[in-house]
Design a protein around this motif. Structure first.
Motif, PDB file in Angstrom:
ATOM      1  N   ASN A  47       0.811  -1.219   0.000  1.00 41.51           N
ATOM      2  CA  ASN A  47       0.000   0.000   0.000  1.00 41.51           C
ATOM      3  C   ASN A  47       0.846   1.271   0.000  1.00 41.51           C
ATOM      4  OD1 ASN A  47      -2.386  -1.430  -0.052  1.00 41.51           O
ATOM      5  ND2 ASN A  47      -2.651  -1.388   2.163  1.00 41.51           N
ATOM      6  N   GLY A  48       2.168   1.124  -0.014  1.00 39.94           N
ATOM      7  CA  GLY A  48       3.048   2.289  -0.064  1.00 39.94           C
ATOM      8  C   GLY A  48       3.258   2.973   1.274  1.00 39.94           C
ATOM      9  N   ASN A  49       2.902   2.300   2.379  1.00 42.23           N
ATOM     10  CA  ASN A  49       3.113   2.881   3.704  1.00 42.23           C
ATOM     11  C   ASN A  49       4.595   2.923   4.041  1.00 42.23           C
ATOM     12  OD1 ASN A  49       0.285   1.086   5.124  1.00 42.23           O
ATOM     13  ND2 ASN A  49       0.301   2.970   3.984  1.00 42.23           N
ATOM     14  N   VAL A  50       4.990   3.906   4.845  1.00 45.55           N
ATOM     15  CA  VAL A  50       6.305   3.884   5.457  1.00 45.55           C
ATOM     16  C   VAL A  50       6.198   2.846   6.558  1.00 45.55           C
ATOM     17  CG1 VAL A  50       8.025   5.197   6.745  1.00 45.55           C
ATOM     18  CG2 VAL A  50       6.691   6.320   4.939  1.00 45.55           C
ATOM     19  N   VAL A  51       7.097   1.865   6.568  1.00 52.14           N
ATOM     20  CA  VAL A  51       7.020   0.752   7.513  1.00 52.14           C
ATOM     21  C   VAL A  51       8.270   0.739   8.382  1.00 52.14           C
ATOM     22  CG1 VAL A  51       6.950  -1.764   7.729  1.00 52.14           C
ATOM     23  CG2 VAL A  51       5.545  -0.628   6.006  1.00 52.14           C
ATOM     24  N   VAL A  58      13.605   0.836   8.506  1.00 55.37           N
ATOM     25  CA  VAL A  58      12.585   1.646   7.845  1.00 55.37           C
ATOM     26  C   VAL A  58      12.514   1.266   6.368  1.00 55.37           C
ATOM     27  CG1 VAL A  58      11.801   3.984   7.321  1.00 55.37           C
ATOM     28  CG2 VAL A  58      13.048   3.544   9.442  1.00 55.37           C
ATOM     29  N   HIS A  59      11.308   0.970   5.889  1.00 51.48           N
ATOM     30  CA  HIS A  59      11.054   0.681   4.483  1.00 51.48           C
ATOM     31  C   HIS A  59      10.222   1.821   3.912  1.00 51.48           C
ATOM     32  CE1 HIS A  59      12.469  -3.479   4.918  1.00 51.48           C
ATOM     33  NE2 HIS A  59      11.903  -3.406   6.124  1.00 51.48           N
ATOM     34  N   ASN A  60      10.419   2.125   2.650  1.00 52.93           N
ATOM     35  CA  ASN A  60       9.743   3.234   1.965  1.00 52.93           C
ATOM     36  C   ASN A  60      10.095   4.570   2.618  1.00 52.93           C
ATOM     37  OD1 ASN A  60       8.518   1.437   0.191  1.00 52.93           O
ATOM     38  ND2 ASN A  60       6.662   1.273   1.422  1.00 52.93           N
ATOM     39  N   LYS A  61      11.315   4.667   3.125  1.00 62.24           N
ATOM     40  CA  LYS A  61      11.759   5.897   3.784  1.00 62.24           C
ATOM     41  C   LYS A  61      11.734   7.083   2.820  1.00 62.24           C
ATOM     42  CE  LYS A  61      15.313   7.845   6.718  1.00 62.24           C
ATOM     43  NZ  LYS A  61      16.617   7.694   7.314  1.00 62.24           N
ATOM     44  N   GLU A  62      11.921   6.810   1.540  1.00 61.52           N
ATOM     45  CA  GLU A  62      11.903   7.901   0.553  1.00 61.52           C
ATOM     46  C   GLU A  62      10.546   8.607   0.525  1.00 61.52           C
ATOM     47  OE1 GLU A  62      10.552   4.177  -1.283  1.00 61.52           O
ATOM     48  OE2 GLU A  62      12.411   4.645  -0.227  1.00 61.52           O
ATOM     49  N   ARG A  63       9.490   7.889   0.859  1.00 61.64           N
ATOM     50  CA  ARG A  63       8.166   8.522   0.907  1.00 61.64           C
ATOM     51  C   ARG A  63       8.094   9.506   2.068  1.00 61.64           C
ATOM     52  NH1 ARG A  63       5.063  11.621   0.409  1.00 61.64           N
ATOM     53  NH2 ARG A  63       2.834  11.426   0.581  1.00 61.64           N
ATOM     54  N   PHE A  64       8.696   9.141   3.211  1.00 63.30           N
ATOM     55  CA  PHE A  64       8.750  10.058   4.338  1.00 63.30           C
ATOM     56  C   PHE A  64       9.605  11.280   3.988  1.00 63.30           C
ATOM     57  CE2 PHE A  64      10.574  11.463   8.444  1.00 63.30           C
ATOM     58  CZ  PHE A  64       9.397  11.836   9.065  1.00 63.30           C
ATOM     59  N   GLU A  65      10.734  11.052   3.333  1.00 67.86           N
ATOM     60  CA  GLU A  65      11.598  12.162   2.923  1.00 67.86           C
ATOM     61  C   GLU A  65      10.879  13.079   1.945  1.00 67.86           C
ATOM     62  OE1 GLU A  65      14.929   9.875   1.583  1.00 67.86           O
ATOM     63  OE2 GLU A  65      15.735   9.672   3.623  1.00 67.86           O
ATOM     64  N   ASP A  77       0.562  17.638   1.964  1.00 63.35           N
ATOM     65  CA  ASP A  77       0.882  16.228   1.740  1.00 63.35           C
ATOM     66  C   ASP A  77       0.284  15.402   2.878  1.00 63.35           C
ATOM     67  OD1 ASP A  77       1.919  13.941   0.612  1.00 63.35           O
ATOM     68  OD2 ASP A  77       4.015  14.538   0.786  1.00 63.35           O
ATOM     69  N   HIS A  78       0.277  14.104   2.670  1.00 64.08           N
ATOM     70  CA  HIS A  78      -0.353  13.164   3.598  1.00 64.08           C
ATOM     71  C   HIS A  78       0.365  11.831   3.425  1.00 64.08           C
ATOM     72  CE1 HIS A  78      -3.286   9.874   4.096  1.00 64.08           C
ATOM     73  NE2 HIS A  78      -3.868  10.612   4.998  1.00 64.08           N
ATOM     74  N   ILE A  79       0.806  11.236   4.530  1.00 64.02           N
ATOM     75  CA  ILE A  79       1.403   9.899   4.459  1.00 64.02           C
ATOM     76  C   ILE A  79       0.869   9.043   5.606  1.00 64.02           C
ATOM     77  CG2 ILE A  79       3.534  10.589   3.313  1.00 64.02           C
ATOM     78  CD1 ILE A  79       4.949  10.267   6.033  1.00 64.02           C
ATOM     79  N   GLN A  80       0.939   7.754   5.365  1.00 67.09           N
ATOM     80  CA  GLN A  80       0.562   6.785   6.387  1.00 67.09           C
ATOM     81  C   GLN A  80       1.787   5.943   6.696  1.00 67.09           C
ATOM     82  OE1 GLN A  80      -3.278   4.756   5.943  1.00 67.09           O
ATOM     83  NE2 GLN A  80      -2.154   2.842   6.213  1.00 67.09           N
ATOM     84  N   PHE A  81       2.007   5.657   7.963  1.00 65.37           N
ATOM     85  CA  PHE A  81       3.107   4.766   8.319  1.00 65.37           C
ATOM     86  C   PHE A  81       2.636   3.747   9.343  1.00 65.37           C
ATOM     87  CE2 PHE A  81       3.465   8.272  11.259  1.00 65.37           C
ATOM     88  CZ  PHE A  81       3.721   7.662  12.469  1.00 65.37           C
TER      89      PHE A  81
END
Length: 161
Positions: A47-51, A58-65, A77-81
């Protein structure tokens, strides 16, 4: 050794549209409640979450960055982790930036042993990264949401340098 690295610039706390803010919180809560109680790491990653694993990886850290970069640009912006406990229980959070402030909504309802088994929302002005060097060569990092009356941990991670 402690260091504070600013991950974002200070953002104003002015709320020009309180109705919009209440709706965004309600939407974040509804979004969290719509996630299945059983939310395996594979699904969160798909689902593209930061995990954040129970080991602090940390996985999908680039999304958090990307989220941090958008905040610096003043772009909403909006993210889910999802942070997984040692028992595999998902603790799910949502970070939202509406162009003016950062909102952090965190769900611990899947584990009655953590917090009060509730969904809580905090608002802040910036996110900072605090780091601590361990003798083992690991660097422990913790992201904090800076609020008017203190700070709230968003998540911690570790890595070897």
């Amino acid at each position: 050794m402690y260091q504070l690295l600013y991950a974002m610039l200070c953002l104003p706390m002015i709320n020009r549209n309180p109705t919009r803010t209440r709706n965004r919180v309600k939407n974040a809560m509804e979004e969290l409640q719509s996630i299945p109680k059983d939310y395996p790491i594979e699904t969160a990653l798909a689902n593209g979450n930061v995990v954040i694993t129970d080991r602090g990886e940390v996985h999908n850290k680039e999304r958090f960055e990307s989220f941090l970069s958008n905040v610096n640009k003043g772009k909403p912006d909006h993210i889910q982790f999802v942070k997984y406990t040692i028992n595999g229980i998902p603790l799910i959070g949502i970070l939202e930036y509406d162009g003016m402030k950062i909102k952090f909504t965190y769900d611990t309802t899947r584990s009655k042993n953590i917090g009060y088994g509730s969904i809580d929302t905090h608002e802040g002005t910036e996110i900072i990264l605090g780091t601590k060097e361990r003798p083992s060569g690991h660097l422990i990092g913790t992201y904090y949401l800076i609020m008017p009356k203190g700070k709230q941990i968003i998540f911690s991670f570790s890595y070897r340098f």
